[in-house]
Design an enzyme around this catalytic site. Structure first.
Site, PDB file in Angstrom:
ATOM      1  N   TRP A 130       0.918  -0.848   0.016  1.00 51.21           N
ATOM      2  CA  TRP A 130      -0.068   0.134  -0.015  1.00 51.21           C
ATOM      3  C   TRP A 130       0.957   1.399  -0.357  1.00 51.21           C
ATOM      4  CZ3 TRP A 130      -1.819   2.877   4.828  1.00 51.21           C
ATOM      5  CH2 TRP A 130      -2.977   3.513   4.235  1.00 51.21           C
ATOM      6  N   ASP A 211      -1.617  -5.727   9.199  1.00 49.91           N
ATOM      7  CA  ASP A 211      -2.593  -4.933   8.360  1.00 49.91           C
ATOM      8  C   ASP A 211      -3.616  -5.788   8.212  1.00 49.91           C
ATOM      9  OD1 ASP A 211      -3.639  -2.695   6.636  1.00 49.91           O
ATOM     10  OD2 ASP A 211      -2.820  -2.080   6.568  1.00 49.91           O
ATOM     11  N   LYS A 246     -13.760  -0.310   5.293  1.00 50.58           N
ATOM     12  CA  LYS A 246     -14.317  -0.616   4.032  1.00 50.58           C
ATOM     13  C   LYS A 246     -16.017  -1.511   4.618  1.00 50.58           C
ATOM     14  CE  LYS A 246      -9.989   0.383   2.764  1.00 50.58           C
ATOM     15  NZ  LYS A 246     -10.055   2.054   1.222  1.00 50.58           N
TER      16      LYS A 246
HETATM   17  C1  LMR Z   1      -6.775   2.672  -0.716  1.00 60.55           C
HETATM   18  O1  LMR Z   1      -5.519   2.209  -0.286  1.00 60.55           O
HETATM   19  O2  LMR Z   1      -7.103   3.385  -1.718  1.00 60.55           O
HETATM   20  C2  LMR Z   1      -7.571   2.989   0.488  1.00 60.55           C
HETATM   21  O3  LMR Z   1      -6.537   2.351   1.805  1.00 60.55           O
HETATM   22  C3  LMR Z   1      -7.720   4.407   1.307  1.00 60.55           C
HETATM   23  C4  LMR Z   1      -6.109   5.099   1.363  1.00 60.55           C
HETATM   24  O4  LMR Z   1      -6.315   5.322   2.837  1.00 60.55           O
HETATM   25  O5  LMR Z   1      -5.777   4.720   0.151  1.00 60.55           O
END
Ligand code: LMR
Length: 398
Positions: A130, A211, A246
């Protein structure tokens, strides 16, 4: 003060939403940020949440501060979801849970906590991960290294590479692992692979930081928590950052949790004391509404059942959009094989679209996709799927 300072770049994910909002193209489509949308393109308030909120507004009598750790009912409800109601971890009181402002807040509180006691620890993240993970942990002072994860050739996990890297992580370092619906790849470990990762964590002594932002978007609420149960059974120290953004749709209520699991209740109590001091110097104590709405749903049998149904609906809609995208591209004569997208799990498709194609789609079609090619499938609807498939086909067939 800012005259000589260069502006910071826009956020890789949330910056796209800003750009999307100011785009005047009536056909624009936002496939960037991970937010669920229904087939009308709206992000609905879940029915179970609406009912819990109505009850909350009628019965709440005060806006006084919550405890630093948040509402105890919320923490108890979170633990049941993470470990199962009959879990030994809960009975043994060896988990310390606090209400954090979203999953991001949980990661940051956990990072600050770990930094205090392991100042030289490195954080290890999957390749890719992420977009915000590295930012959060760097801001907490961590140096960051990568372990192999996604194998572009097989469109699966490079498990051998991952295991080899995890075997070489020094004791006391921190390893960030995605419990389910890996963000951004949508490719998860099997139960057996998790067993092996747990064994490596136990034998090498690194600290797992799980996570868990998409519980319910893979198979089911229970089916998605297998990795958490396995780490819990190992009896080691680990952390879990979880989120109701979510699965309860509580995005803007910032309703997440940090759970620190310890080998026994005495250590868990010490952990909790330090989590609280970490929070106190950051945001003092959490906002109440989201947590109270969440525990309102999770502690009411009728609302809980309704929630399970609503999560299933969201999950199934996303799966249907996977099929629509893959079939839509194939029927337009796109030569590249996208069938792997049907097998990926969670909200995202790691599409394999190059950054050049992503940029072209934004410039020419006002279709917003995160760099690296991550598509939020929930942004696809009956109304825009043809436009998106036509546009991708035009980009790839050109
Ligand atoms: C995402 O990955 O799009 C979500 O978790 C929102 C974010 O805060 O990035």
């Amino acid at each position: 003060m800012w005259k000589e300072i260069e502006a910071a770049p826009a956020d890789a994910i949330l910056g796209l939403t800003e750009a999307f909002k100011s785009d005047s193209n009536p056909n624009k489509v936002n496939l960037g940020v991970g937010v669920f949308k229904d087939d009308e393109g709206n992000t609905p308030i879940l029915k179970c949440v609406k009912t819990a909120e109505e009850k909350l507004v009628k019965t709440e009598t005060s806006k006084g501060y919550l405890p630093i750790s948040g509402s105890p009912a919320y923490a108890a409800a979170v633990q049941k979801l993470l470990f199962g109601a009959d879990s030994e971890v809960i009975a043994a009181k060896r988990a310390s849970t606090i209400h954090s402002p979203g999953g991001t807040g949980a990661l940051r509180v956990g990072a600050d906590l770990l930094k205090k006691f392991s100042p030289d620890a490195t954080l290890w993240v999957s390749t890719p991960t992420w977009a915000n993970h590295k930012g959060i942990f760097s801001a907490a002072g961590f140096s960051i290294k990568d372990y192999p994860y996604y194998d572009a050739a097989s469109k699966g996990v490079d498990f051998e590479g991952m295991l080899e890297a995890l075997n070489a992580v020094p004791a006391g370092n921190v390893v960030l692992l995605h419990v389910c619906c890996h963000n951004p790849t949508g490719v998860d470990l099997s139960g057996e692979q998790w067993d092996q990762v747990v064994n490596v964590a136990v034998s090498k002594g690194w600290i797992p930081f799980l996570d868990f932002a998409y519980q319910g978007f893979g198979d089911s609420i229970e089916g998605d928590r297998g990795a958490v149960e396995k780490f819990a059974a190992a009896g080691i120290d680990f952390l879990v950052a979880s989120s109701f953004s979510k699965n309860l749709g509580l995005y803007n209520e910032r309703t997440g949790a940090l759970t620190v699991v310890s080998p026994n209740a005495a250590e868990a109590a010490v952990a909790m004391s330090h989590i609280k001091t970490t929070i106190r110097v950051n945001y003092s104590n959490p906002p109440a509404h989201g947590g109270l709405a969440a525990s309102g749903v999770l502690t009411d049998a009728g609302l809980y059942d309704q929630w399970i149904g609503e999560v299933a609906e969201m999950r199934e809609r996303i799966k249907a959009m996977r099929v629509a995208l893959v079939d839509g591209l194939a029927s337009r004569g796109v030569k590249q094989d996208f069938s792997f997208i049907k097998e990926q799990r969670g909200m995202f498709s790691f599409s394999g679209l190059s950054n050049e194609t992503v940029a072209w789609l934004k410039e020419n079609k006002s279709i917003y996709i995160v760099n690296g090619g991550r598509i939020n499938l929930a942004g696809l609807t009956s109304a825009n799927i043809d436009y998106v498939c036509d546009s991708i086909a035009e980009a790839l067939n050109a």
